[in-house]
Design a protein around this motif. Structure first.
Motif, PDB file in Angstrom:
ATOM      1  N   SER A   1      10.965  -6.374   2.623  1.00 16.62           N
ATOM      2  CA  SER A   1      10.902  -6.033   1.205  1.00 16.62           C
ATOM      3  C   SER A   1      10.343  -4.622   1.066  1.00 16.62           C
ATOM      4  O   SER A   1       9.305  -4.302   1.638  1.00 16.62           O
ATOM      5  CB  SER A   1      10.012  -7.030   0.450  1.00 16.62           C
ATOM      6  N   LYS A   2      11.053  -3.801   0.312  1.00 19.13           N
ATOM      7  CA  LYS A   2      10.627  -2.422   0.085  1.00 19.13           C
ATOM      8  C   LYS A   2      11.015  -2.030  -1.325  1.00 19.13           C
ATOM      9  O   LYS A   2      12.073  -2.408  -1.812  1.00 19.13           O
ATOM     10  CB  LYS A   2      11.305  -1.486   1.099  1.00 19.13           C
ATOM     11  N   GLY A   3      10.162  -1.255  -1.991  1.00 17.53           N
ATOM     12  CA  GLY A   3      10.511  -0.775  -3.314  1.00 17.53           C
ATOM     13  C   GLY A   3       9.344  -0.855  -4.274  1.00 17.53           C
ATOM     14  O   GLY A   3       8.196  -1.081  -3.888  1.00 17.53           O
ATOM     15  N   TRP A   4       9.664  -0.689  -5.540  1.00 14.37           N
ATOM     16  CA  TRP A   4       8.635  -0.627  -6.571  1.00 14.37           C
ATOM     17  C   TRP A   4       8.284  -2.009  -7.102  1.00 14.37           C
ATOM     18  O   TRP A   4       9.152  -2.859  -7.311  1.00 14.37           O
ATOM     19  CB  TRP A   4       9.101   0.235  -7.748  1.00 14.37           C
ATOM     20  N   ASN A   5       6.983  -2.226  -7.281  1.00 17.72           N
ATOM     21  CA  ASN A   5       6.472  -3.424  -7.934  1.00 17.72           C
ATOM     22  C   ASN A   5       5.440  -2.956  -8.949  1.00 17.72           C
ATOM     23  O   ASN A   5       4.602  -2.108  -8.639  1.00 17.72           O
ATOM     24  CB  ASN A   5       5.846  -4.359  -6.895  1.00 17.72           C
ATOM     25  N   GLU A   6       5.489  -3.504 -10.172  1.00 19.50           N
ATOM     26  CA  GLU A   6       4.605  -3.003 -11.227  1.00 19.50           C
ATOM     27  C   GLU A   6       3.134  -3.059 -10.822  1.00 19.50           C
ATOM     28  O   GLU A   6       2.363  -2.141 -11.113  1.00 19.50           O
ATOM     29  CB  GLU A   6       4.810  -3.800 -12.516  1.00 19.50           C
ATOM     30  N   LEU A   7       2.725  -4.147 -10.176  1.00 18.97           N
ATOM     31  CA  LEU A   7       1.334  -4.256  -9.744  1.00 18.97           C
ATOM     32  C   LEU A   7       1.076  -3.464  -8.467  1.00 18.97           C
ATOM     33  O   LEU A   7       0.066  -2.782  -8.335  1.00 18.97           O
ATOM     34  CB  LEU A   7       0.961  -5.728  -9.519  1.00 18.97           C
ATOM     35  N   GLY A   8       1.980  -3.575  -7.503  1.00 21.55           N
ATOM     36  CA  GLY A   8       1.757  -2.990  -6.185  1.00 21.55           C
ATOM     37  C   GLY A   8       2.259  -1.576  -6.004  1.00 21.55           C
ATOM     38  O   GLY A   8       1.996  -0.956  -4.972  1.00 21.55           O
ATOM     39  N   GLY A   9       2.990  -1.032  -7.006  1.00 24.83           N
ATOM     40  CA  GLY A   9       3.551   0.296  -6.857  1.00 24.83           C
ATOM     41  C   GLY A   9       4.575   0.329  -5.732  1.00 24.83           C
ATOM     42  O   GLY A   9       5.328  -0.629  -5.533  1.00 24.83           O
ATOM     43  N   TRP A  10       4.603   1.418  -4.978  1.00 27.25           N
ATOM     44  CA  TRP A  10       5.484   1.487  -3.813  1.00 27.25           C
ATOM     45  C   TRP A  10       4.887   0.608  -2.735  1.00 27.25           C
ATOM     46  O   TRP A  10       3.773   0.837  -2.275  1.00 27.25           O
ATOM     47  CB  TRP A  10       5.632   2.925  -3.319  1.00 27.25           C
ATOM     48  N   ARG A  11       5.622  -0.419  -2.342  1.00 25.77           N
ATOM     49  CA  ARG A  11       5.062  -1.411  -1.425  1.00 25.77           C
ATOM     50  C   ARG A  11       6.078  -1.817  -0.369  1.00 25.77           C
ATOM     51  O   ARG A  11       7.280  -1.606  -0.504  1.00 25.77           O
ATOM     52  CB  ARG A  11       4.508  -2.624  -2.174  1.00 25.77           C
ATOM     53  N   LEU A  12       5.524  -2.440   0.710  1.00 26.50           N
ATOM     54  CA  LEU A  12       6.321  -2.956   1.815  1.00 26.50           C
ATOM     55  C   LEU A  12       5.828  -4.342   2.172  1.00 26.50           C
ATOM     56  O   LEU A  12       4.631  -4.621   2.064  1.00 26.50           O
ATOM     57  CB  LEU A  12       6.138  -2.099   3.073  1.00 26.50           C
ATOM     58  N   ARG A  13       6.746  -5.186   2.622  1.00 27.80           N
ATOM     59  CA  ARG A  13       6.337  -6.438   3.277  1.00 27.80           C
ATOM     60  C   ARG A  13       7.065  -6.505   4.609  1.00 27.80           C
ATOM     61  O   ARG A  13       8.279  -6.351   4.663  1.00 27.80           O
ATOM     62  CB  ARG A  13       6.650  -7.667   2.413  1.00 27.80           C
ATOM     63  N   ILE A  14       6.299  -6.713   5.681  1.00 29.14           N
ATOM     64  CA  ILE A  14       6.843  -6.730   7.040  1.00 29.14           C
ATOM     65  C   ILE A  14       6.605  -8.104   7.655  1.00 29.14           C
ATOM     66  O   ILE A  14       5.470  -8.581   7.706  1.00 29.14           O
ATOM     67  CB  ILE A  14       6.196  -5.629   7.900  1.00 29.14           C
ATOM     68  N   GLN A  15       7.689  -8.730   8.099  1.00 27.73           N
ATOM     69  CA  GLN A  15       7.602 -10.048   8.731  1.00 27.73           C
ATOM     70  C   GLN A  15       7.193  -9.896  10.188  1.00 27.73           C
ATOM     71  O   GLN A  15       7.732  -9.074  10.924  1.00 27.73           O
ATOM     72  CB  GLN A  15       8.955 -10.758   8.650  1.00 27.73           C
ATOM     73  N   ASP A  16       6.214 -10.690  10.596  1.00 24.56           N
ATOM     74  CA  ASP A  16       5.682 -10.659  11.950  1.00 24.56           C
ATOM     75  C   ASP A  16       6.740 -11.161  12.935  1.00 24.56           C
ATOM     76  O   ASP A  16       7.284 -12.251  12.761  1.00 24.56           O
ATOM     77  CB  ASP A  16       4.441 -11.545  11.992  1.00 24.56           C
ATOM     78  N   GLU A  17       7.021 -10.385  13.972  1.00 27.32           N
ATOM     79  CA  GLU A  17       8.029 -10.789  14.948  1.00 27.32           C
ATOM     80  C   GLU A  17       7.574 -11.983  15.774  1.00 27.32           C
ATOM     81  O   GLU A  17       8.347 -12.897  16.061  1.00 27.32           O
ATOM     82  CB  GLU A  17       8.350  -9.612  15.874  1.00 27.32           C
ATOM     83  N   ALA A  18       6.296 -11.998  16.172  1.00 25.07           N
ATOM     84  CA  ALA A  18       5.788 -13.076  17.023  1.00 25.07           C
ATOM     85  C   ALA A  18       5.544 -14.361  16.247  1.00 25.07           C
ATOM     86  O   ALA A  18       5.649 -15.457  16.813  1.00 25.07           O
ATOM     87  CB  ALA A  18       4.493 -12.635  17.707  1.00 25.07           C
ATOM     88  N   HIS A  19       5.223 -14.246  14.974  1.00 25.93           N
ATOM     89  CA  HIS A  19       4.937 -15.408  14.128  1.00 25.93           C
ATOM     90  C   HIS A  19       5.724 -15.239  12.820  1.00 25.93           C
ATOM     91  O   HIS A  19       5.175 -14.758  11.822  1.00 25.93           O
ATOM     92  CB  HIS A  19       3.431 -15.509  13.844  1.00 25.93           C
ATOM     93  N   PRO A  20       7.003 -15.637  12.809  1.00 26.09           N
ATOM     94  CA  PRO A  20       7.866 -15.357  11.655  1.00 26.09           C
ATOM     95  C   PRO A  20       7.411 -16.002  10.344  1.00 26.09           C
ATOM     96  O   PRO A  20       7.894 -15.616   9.283  1.00 26.09           O
ATOM     97  CB  PRO A  20       9.227 -15.906  12.103  1.00 26.09           C
ATOM     98  N   GLN A  21       6.507 -16.985  10.423  1.00 31.79           N
ATOM     99  CA  GLN A  21       5.996 -17.590   9.197  1.00 31.79           C
ATOM    100  C   GLN A  21       4.979 -16.681   8.496  1.00 31.79           C
ATOM    101  O   GLN A  21       4.578 -16.957   7.362  1.00 31.79           O
ATOM    102  CB  GLN A  21       5.345 -18.955   9.498  1.00 31.79           C
ATOM    103  N   ILE A  22       4.590 -15.597   9.174  1.00 30.45           N
ATOM    104  CA  ILE A  22       3.567 -14.694   8.640  1.00 30.45           C
ATOM    105  C   ILE A  22       4.190 -13.348   8.304  1.00 30.45           C
ATOM    106  O   ILE A  22       5.036 -12.836   9.040  1.00 30.45           O
ATOM    107  CB  ILE A  22       2.431 -14.504   9.673  1.00 30.45           C
ATOM    108  N   SER A  23       3.775 -12.764   7.175  1.00 25.77           N
ATOM    109  CA  SER A  23       4.200 -11.405   6.834  1.00 25.77           C
ATOM    110  C   SER A  23       3.013 -10.648   6.261  1.00 25.77           C
ATOM    111  O   SER A  23       2.027 -11.244   5.805  1.00 25.77           O
ATOM    112  CB  SER A  23       5.375 -11.418   5.842  1.00 25.77           C
ATOM    113  N   TYR A  24       3.120  -9.313   6.290  1.00 24.67           N
ATOM    114  CA  TYR A  24       2.023  -8.437   5.883  1.00 24.67           C
ATOM    115  C   TYR A  24       2.498  -7.543   4.746  1.00 24.67           C
ATOM    116  O   TYR A  24       3.577  -6.958   4.803  1.00 24.67           O
ATOM    117  CB  TYR A  24       1.547  -7.601   7.077  1.00 24.67           C
ATOM    118  N   TYR A  25       1.658  -7.439   3.719  1.00 25.37           N
ATOM    119  CA  TYR A  25       2.018  -6.734   2.489  1.00 25.37           C
ATOM    120  C   TYR A  25       1.146  -5.481   2.376  1.00 25.37           C
ATOM    121  O   TYR A  25      -0.083  -5.554   2.437  1.00 25.37           O
ATOM    122  CB  TYR A  25       1.784  -7.674   1.308  1.00 25.37           C
TER     123      TYR A  25
END
Length: 289
Positions: free
Chosen positions: A185-209
């Motif tokens: 996930s990449k792009g604008w969010n009203e609360l988060g502004g320019w933001r990214l979410r990256i899914q963990d390769e080793a643990h796909p159930q986890i992602s980092y924002y």
């Protein structure tokens, strides 16, 4: 002939759809409840050190202290003593998760052991990266100020609680990916502004924002694979308004850990990242000595 081929294709499509549905149901039933991350940051580093020194899985140490006394009065000596007690209970110097479960059952009542094991398994699912080879999102020499801001009050967009850790640094400070993974996930969010979410390769159930970025690093796009330590963006003050809004607060990185109950669950929950950051920061210091 064509009719038979068409019927075969339909049959194969139906079998495939059934297979996907069966796997989805199986996956959902294999899910683990996402725990509230209550491990205190100052103790998280100790659990990580004791796991490394004593070879006792940290989730089974932390779960006992959380269930039995909510971490009250827990210090390094108590954690070391519990690790030794667990090793003695099974007669081994190095414990697997199965060994740790056996030790818990030997040391506690049946009901207490059940609670502890369930919580430990939840932490294993949701918080394995705590003591694995992950990276602090900033370089050691950068001046970064952060504390445990989870649950703090926020008012923009309506009264709500803060779900993450705010890490204050100079505008334009490089931000690094904490893990190998994929930009989902990449792009604008009203609360988060320019933001990214990256899914963990080793643990796909986890992602980092990563939120409130000034800008993205070159080449960061949806679907792109990133490596641990790769620069993914730069600290900013974007957000709290329509696209392009800046200057509504001091520059900082808002960092959150999201976890799904199963790998294909459509829902995800935020958990407090502070303990992760504390452990990863210590590891960064050791790495760069």
């Amino acid at each position: 002939m064509l009719r038979r081929i068409f019927q075969l294709l339909l049959l194969l499509g139906l079998i495939g759809a059934i297979g996907v549905a069966v796997y989805w149901v199986y996956d959902m039933n294999q899910g683990t409840e996402v725990p509230e991350m209550m491990v205190p940051g100052e103790l998280a580093t100790v659990y990580a050190e004791v796991e490394s020194e004593m070879k006792v899985p940290w989730p089974y140490l932390a779960a006992q202290h959380e269930i039995l006394n909510e971490y009250k009065g827990v210090d390094r000596q108590q954690i070391l003593a519990l690790a030794e007690e667990m090793r003695d209970a099974v007669g081994k110097e190095e414990l697997s998760d199965d060994d740790a479960e056996q030790a818990v059952r030997a040391l506690l009542s049946e009901s207490e052991a059940g609670e502890v094991i369930a919580l430990a398994q939840s932490y294993r699912w949701a918080a394995s990266p705590l003591t694995e080879d992950y990276r602090f999102p900033f370089d050691a020499e950068q001046n970064v100020d952060y504390g445990d801001t989870w649950g703090d009050s926020r008012t923009y967009g309506g009264d709500r609680v803060h779900e993450g850790t705010d890490m204050f640094a100079a505008k334009g400070t490089p931000i690094r990916s904490v893990s190998d993974g994929e930009v989902v996930s990449k792009g604008w969010n009203e609360l988060g502004g320019w933001r990214l979410r990256i899914q963990d390769e080793a643990h796909p159930q986890i992602s980092y924002y990563y939120a409130h970025l000034e800008r993205y690093a070159e080449g960061i796009e949806d679907g792109v694979k990133v490596k641990k330590g790769q620069i993914i963006g730069y600290v900013g003050d974007s957000g709290y308004g329509p696209e392009g809004t800046t200057g509504q607060f001091a520059p900082h990185l808002h960092f959150t850990v999201y976890v799904r109950e199963s790998r294909w669950s459509p829902m995800r929950e935020a958990i407090n990242p502070y303990a992760f950051l504390q452990v990863w920061e210590v590891g960064l210091g050791e790495e760069q000595k």
